[in-house]
Design a protein around this motif. Sequence first.
Motif, PDB file in Angstrom:
ATOM      1  N   ARG A   1       0.845  -1.207   0.000  1.00  0.00           N
ATOM      2  CA  ARG A   1       0.000   0.000   0.000  1.00  0.00           C
ATOM      3  C   ARG A   1       0.875   1.250   0.000  1.00  0.00           C
ATOM      4  NH1 ARG A   1      -5.241  -1.235   3.621  1.00  0.00           N
ATOM      5  NH2 ARG A   1      -5.583   0.954   3.198  1.00  0.00           N
TER       6      ARG A   1
ATOM      7  N   PHE B   1       1.156   4.066  -2.960  1.00  0.00           N
ATOM      8  CA  PHE B   1       0.900   5.480  -2.663  1.00  0.00           C
ATOM      9  C   PHE B   1       2.052   6.346  -3.160  1.00  0.00           C
ATOM     10  CE2 PHE B   1       1.399   8.987   0.457  1.00  0.00           C
ATOM     11  CZ  PHE B   1       0.230   9.687   0.180  1.00  0.00           C
TER      12      PHE B   1
ATOM     13  N   SER C   1      -6.191   9.363  -7.715  1.00  0.00           N
ATOM     14  CA  SER C   1      -6.570   8.468  -6.614  1.00  0.00           C
ATOM     15  C   SER C   1      -8.058   8.138  -6.604  1.00  0.00           C
ATOM     16  CB  SER C   1      -6.199   9.090  -5.271  1.00  0.00           C
ATOM     17  OG  SER C   1      -4.811   9.173  -5.157  1.00  0.00           O
TER      18      SER C   1
ATOM     19  N   ARG D   1     -11.925   7.848   0.432  1.00  0.00           N
ATOM     20  CA  ARG D   1     -10.618   7.193   0.583  1.00  0.00           C
ATOM     21  C   ARG D   1      -9.491   8.141   0.206  1.00  0.00           C
ATOM     22  NH1 ARG D   1      -9.828   2.006   1.187  1.00  0.00           N
ATOM     23  NH2 ARG D   1      -7.911   2.133  -0.031  1.00  0.00           N
TER      24      ARG D   1
ATOM     25  N   SER E   1      -6.650   9.432   2.678  1.00  0.00           N
ATOM     26  CA  SER E   1      -5.250   9.146   2.320  1.00  0.00           C
ATOM     27  C   SER E   1      -4.434  10.425   2.302  1.00  0.00           C
ATOM     28  CB  SER E   1      -5.176   8.469   0.956  1.00  0.00           C
ATOM     29  OG  SER E   1      -5.756   7.195   1.024  1.00  0.00           O
TER      30      SER E   1
ATOM     31  N   ALA F   1      -5.057   6.749   6.929  1.00  0.00           N
ATOM     32  CA  ALA F   1      -4.678   5.672   6.015  1.00  0.00           C
ATOM     33  C   ALA F   1      -3.571   4.800   6.596  1.00  0.00           C
ATOM     34  CB  ALA F   1      -4.230   6.258   4.682  1.00  0.00           C
TER      35      ALA F   1
ATOM     36  N   ARG G   1      -3.959   0.964  11.096  1.00  0.00           N
ATOM     37  CA  ARG G   1      -4.739  -0.182  10.669  1.00  0.00           C
ATOM     38  C   ARG G   1      -5.098  -1.071  11.847  1.00  0.00           C
ATOM     39  NH1 ARG G   1      -0.769  -2.180   6.324  1.00  0.00           N
ATOM     40  NH2 ARG G   1       0.525  -1.561   8.022  1.00  0.00           N
TER      41      ARG G   1
ATOM     42  N   SER H   1      -7.425   0.122   7.125  1.00  0.00           N
ATOM     43  CA  SER H   1      -7.217   1.476   7.645  1.00  0.00           C
ATOM     44  C   SER H   1      -8.565   2.096   8.000  1.00  0.00           C
ATOM     45  CB  SER H   1      -6.514   2.339   6.601  1.00  0.00           C
ATOM     46  OG  SER H   1      -7.383   2.587   5.510  1.00  0.00           O
TER      47      SER H   1
ATOM     48  N   ALA I   1      -9.761   4.560   6.486  1.00  0.00           N
ATOM     49  CA  ALA I   1     -10.392   4.806   5.186  1.00  0.00           C
ATOM     50  C   ALA I   1     -11.169   3.572   4.739  1.00  0.00           C
ATOM     51  CB  ALA I   1      -9.347   5.190   4.151  1.00  0.00           C
ATOM     52  N   ASP I   2     -10.619   2.395   4.957  1.00  0.00           N
ATOM     53  CA  ASP I   2     -11.309   1.159   4.591  1.00  0.00           C
ATOM     54  C   ASP I   2     -12.560   0.959   5.438  1.00  0.00           C
ATOM     55  OD1 ASP I   2      -9.406   0.302   2.658  1.00  0.00           O
ATOM     56  OD2 ASP I   2      -8.112  -0.457   4.252  1.00  0.00           O
TER      57      ASP I   2
END
Length: 172
Positions: free
Chosen positions: A58, A62, A102, A139, A143, A149, A152, A158, A160-161
Amino acid sequence: MPSAPPAYPGWVARWTGEWLPGSGDGIGTDPEREQRWRGQGFGLPENGVGSVGSGGARLVGFLLDLAIAGLVTSLFMPIDLQNPAAMQSYNLWAGLVWAVLSAVPVSFFGFTPGMAAVGVRVARLDGASMVGVWRAVVRAVLSFLIIPAAIRNIDGRSWADRVTGTVVIRMR
């Protein structure tokens, strides 16, 4: 005879359940419910295609997206390191290019160019084929803020997820 109520409010168990093992969420206390790999609770495989993507992949994805945004921006704007105003404008445009890079591909295809390069993609937990525009935008915003982000939970998801009901999985 009914069991005694917990010594803490129920919402504390739900909030800390993702972060602290044995905090009343059942994970860590019942051997049959103990989580052995990231994504097991969602029915994802332990490794291979469809398993939860690693944090390293990830991060590299990024960083690749940031580099691509900078390169695309440099096609349209000159880089003048001696001129702070020009560099401020360049950075603003590079940030906007990154935001588009993104949000748009993720909403339709589930991955950015950087994510595709490292072999991960975003998948919805409800099984829908497309991530969708609002999820992709949320997201991207989270991020951009980095911290949501980066932090986790036990499943490798994260903030965001979790906010968008998605998970980053391996494509290969």
